[in-house]
Design an enzyme around this catalytic site. Structure first.
Site, PDB file in Angstrom:
ATOM      1  N   SER A   1       1.068  -1.518   0.169  1.00 32.90           N
ATOM      2  CA  SER A   1      -0.075   0.494   0.461  1.00 32.90           C
ATOM      3  C   SER A   1       1.282   1.400   0.174  1.00 32.90           C
ATOM      4  CB  SER A   1      -0.443   0.031   0.798  1.00 32.90           C
ATOM      5  OG  SER A   1      -1.520   1.304   1.528  1.00 32.90           O
TER       6      SER A   1
ATOM      7  N   TYR B   1     -12.982  12.736  -1.590  1.00 34.89           N
ATOM      8  CA  TYR B   1     -12.424  13.238  -2.634  1.00 34.89           C
ATOM      9  C   TYR B   1     -12.026  14.070  -3.293  1.00 34.89           C
ATOM     10  CZ  TYR B   1     -10.506  11.272  -7.546  1.00 34.89           C
ATOM     11  OH  TYR B   1      -9.784  10.902  -8.616  1.00 34.89           O
TER      12      TYR B   1
ATOM     13  N   LYS C   1      -8.041  14.960  -2.825  1.00 35.49           N
ATOM     14  CA  LYS C   1      -7.460  16.164  -3.999  1.00 35.49           C
ATOM     15  C   LYS C   1      -7.295  17.301  -4.313  1.00 35.49           C
ATOM     16  CE  LYS C   1      -7.342  12.017  -6.631  1.00 35.49           C
ATOM     17  NZ  LYS C   1      -5.785  11.555  -7.149  1.00 35.49           N
TER      18      LYS C   1
ATOM     19  N   ASN D   1       7.399  53.382 -25.115  1.00 31.76           N
ATOM     20  CA  ASN D   1       7.395  52.725 -23.898  1.00 31.76           C
ATOM     21  C   ASN D   1       8.510  51.322 -23.786  1.00 31.76           C
ATOM     22  OD1 ASN D   1       6.498  51.116 -21.744  1.00 31.76           O
ATOM     23  ND2 ASN D   1       4.372  51.741 -22.095  1.00 31.76           N
TER      24      ASN D   1
END
Length: 717
Positions: free
Chosen positions: A57, A146, A150, A493
């Site tokens: 896991s 979820y 996330k 500029n």
């Protein structure tokens, strides 16, 4: 040819979804199997790679990394992809539903990445990918657990990007839409098939490559599409003032300003986010706050009228010769390659003329040479000044040389919430004769919220174009030196020439002057509807929307409504609108103009064939060599043939005839007027039009491949 990316010697750990590490459980986190990881290992080995499987896991991150170290001696890339689903509406979400999702997605990514972190630091290289989701970015019904996990991954990734930067460890986040064991339960099979993981992998591979410098970014990806996301924030409003309470009523009353995303900022880090708060605190402590926005540079009386309104700026004198007229014409894209441009480029031409939009040049000194900063009531930060809109009206054609005097007045000052708008009226004279009138609409970012009015009857309004396809379209490509050339007409500029200065403004490279795009578009209208007759020009109004990069192509779409020509200008390569709400008013309307033929015949294609005819006159011999064919055209309107054309690029120097070919054309096309224009504008692929039955072809069908040469390269449409 593109050089393939090489990952030789790099060790990559991929968790979940059949990756080299996969616990092999079901989508809810139950069970365990070795088959998913074994299958991927077999695929990698079959293609000549090296791989080992791990079945732990992700909560045991140390074991995963140790497997890589035992097999290969290092770890270079971690792709955190493991995940499960336990979808429930929020009211039905149990502690286990919540905890298990976070243990796998968020805690698992933390454990694996932490185990690899010091190895990456020591070798001064690492690439980490966090797999987030659209549900985390936007939310999704039934996925509170979820979504929270996330989005948590995004926050983790952003911090790792900061901490890892000095060790050459980059961390990015992807939000993929792809077919997997998770999505196959919520998507139909045909959609899952079209959202293959193969369409996500190329982005991940690039982000993991040693050449990629991207760090701390978020990407949505799927079905072959990739997009980068960033935060955007309104300018907001300051509602707290020294020795005064901050009230919910003040929040309510300023809600529109708080939520106004026009001229929004895009903070890229926490320092930029906090900077505005530091500015607010300094203003509040100084006692500034009599107005709703104490940072505003605009003062306002109790009547709401800014004391600057009606103030006159110092007069400006502008002396010029034919050289400045020619330089300006070159700056807005005119070229000796175009015969009808010579009247604006050669002082010895019998019709030598000054372009009408040159009228902004003597007037712009009032805006650019410091006069605004001297006006009482305007405490301006000119680095926050944006050119919002422009109006120019000519009372007679501009002379090609002379000495002009411009007198500028502050016509009005408007409070737009996120900023202030200054309406600057400039009248330009030759002696005592009024030549032209300009209105500059100048937006000062962050200067709003001072309690002034939002609109003014003194402002020259923009106008939306008709809701129909354009009557005419013209395209010109700017050069990479276009801004460098245009600035010689007086706009110095450094934003338009200095890459470092442009970067400070948030641009990747120097940008084109808005008034340069303005000049390009005005040229297009003048040519299309006035045959370059400067005496026909009356006035022009535009709103500047987005910048243009030198080298991009400017596409002008035009609609004729009486003596007014509505237009908008786009970047052809991106489709981004750069000039909007624009129009040019003309004097008169000769009956033999291209626009008149469109109105009489009702066919937009007339304009295209007229342009093709002009090109054949100039380049017919070259076209004959390239094409060597005779094309017939049948243009359909309301179900009937409304016009026929023959393009002869086979004999002599080529020719264009209105009507059918007396002999037999090599190929004949039948198409509606509307679809013809879609093809010309590149909105409709000829091959797709053919298969859809919109374009019918008789004769040598292979010659249709040469349509692009005729319709695009030489029609310039």
């Amino acid at each position: 040819m593109s050089v393939p990316l090489s990952f030789d010697g790099k060790v990559v750990l991929v968790t979940g979804a059949g990756g080299v590490n996969d616990l092999g459980g079901d989508i809810k986190g139950g069970g365990k199997s070795t088959s998913a990881a074994d299958k991927v290992v077999e695929e990698i080995k079959a293609k000549g790679g090296k791989a080992v499987a791990n079945y732990d896991s992700v909560e045991n991150g140390e074991k995963l990394i140790q497997t890589a170290l035992d097999a290969f001696g290092r770890i270079d890339v971690v792709i955190n992809n493991a995940g499960i689903l336990r979808d429930r509406s929020f009211a039905r979400t149990s502690d286990m539903d919540w905890d298990l999702i976070h243990r796998v997605h968020l805690r698992g990514s933390f454990q694996v990445t932490r185990a690899a972190w010091n190895h990456m630091k020591n070798q001064k290289f690492g690439r980490i990918i966090m797999t987030s989701s659209a549900a985390g970015i936007y939310g999704n019904f039934g996925q509170a657990n979820y979504s929270a996990a996330k989005l948590g991954l995004l926050g983790l990734a952003n911090t790792l990007a900061i901490e890892g930067q000095k060790y050459n460890i980059h961390c990015n986040t992807i939000a993929p839409t792809a077919g997997s064991r998770l999505t196959e339960t919520v998507m139909p099979p045909d959609l899952v098939a079209s959202l293959k993981a193969e369409y996500v992998a190329p982005l991940v591979l690039w982000l993991c490559h040693e050449q990629c410098r991207e760090n701390g970014s978020l990407f949505e990806v799927g079905a072959g599409w990739i997009g980068k996301l960033r935060w955007e924030r309104t300018q907001g409003g300051i509602l707290r003032h020294k020795n005064q309470k901050m009230t919910p009523e003040a929040v309510r009353d300023n809600w529109d300003q708080i939520c106004d995303f026009s001229n929004a900022s895009k903070p890229a880090n926490i320092q930029e986010s906090l900077q505005s708060l530091v500015e607010v605190l300094s203003k509040v402590d100084a006692g500034d706050g009599a107005a709703p926005n104490p940072t505003s540079a605009m003062a306002s009386t109790t009547s709401g009228i800014n004391p600057a309104v009606g103030q006159q700026l110092p007069g400006m004198t502008f002396t010029y010769s034919h050289m400045q007229c020619i330089l300006y014409a070159l700056g807005v894209g005119m070229s000796t390659k175009e015969p009808d441009h010579l009247k604006f480029l050669y002082e010895g031409h019998e019709d030598f003329s000054c372009l009408p939009t040159f009228g902004v040049i003597p007037a712009q000194a009032s805006m650019m040479e410091g006069g605004l900063s001297t006006v009482p009531g305007l405490n301006l930060d000119l680095t926050r000044l944006l050119h919002g809109e422009q109006y120019l009206e000519l009372f007679k054609p501009l002379p090609t040389s002379g000495t002009l005097t411009s007198r500028a007045t502050i016509a009005d000052v408007l409070d737009k919430g996120s900023g202030a708008v200054i309406l600057l009226d400039v009248h330009t004279y030759s002696g005592e004769e009024l030549l032209c009138y300009n209105q500059f609409s100048l937006f000062i970012v962050g200067a709003g919220g001072f309690g002034g009015k939002r609109t003014s009857d003194k402002a020259k309004s923009t106008a939306d174009p008709p809701k129909r396809p354009p009557d005419a379209v013209m395209v010109d490509t700017t050069t990479s030196d276009q801004a460098a050339l245009y600035r010689l007409s007086g706009d110095w500029n450094p934003l338009h020439i200095d890459p470092n200065f442009a970067a400070m403004g948030g641009f990747k490279s120097p940008i084109l002057h808005g008034l340069c795009s303005f000049g390009f578009a005005a040229r297009h209208v003048l040519k299309q509807y006035a045959d370059n007759d400067v005496s026909r020009f009356k006035s022009i109004k535009v709103r500047f929307v987005k910048p243009v990069l030198p080298g991009q192509s400017l596409l002008t779409e035009m609609w004729k409504e009486g003596s007014r020509i509505h237009f908008q200008c786009k970047v052809k390569e991106t489709g981004a609108v750069v000039l909007a709400g624009a129009y040019i008013d003309l004097h008169g309307a000769p009956v033999d103009s291209p626009s008149a033929s469109v109105e009489a015949g009702g066919l937009q294609s007339e304009l295209v064939f007229a342009e093709i005819g002009r090109r054949i006159k100039d380049m017919g011999a070259e076209l004959v060599k390239k094409v060597n064919a005779i094309f017939g055209w049948e243009i359909i309107k309301e179900g009937k043939i409304a016009a026929q054309w023959t393009i002869d690029l086979k004999t002599g120097s080529g020719a264009l005839h209105k009507g059918p070919y007396s002999g037999k054309a090599d190929v004949t096309f039948t198409v509606s007027d509307e679809d013809f224009m879609e093809v010309v504008l590149g909105k409709l692929n000829p091959q797709k039009a053919f298969f859809a039955g919109k374009l019918k072809i008789r004769g040598n069908i292979m010659l249709s491949q040469k349509l692009e040469t005729i319709l695009k390269d030489y029609a310039k449409l």
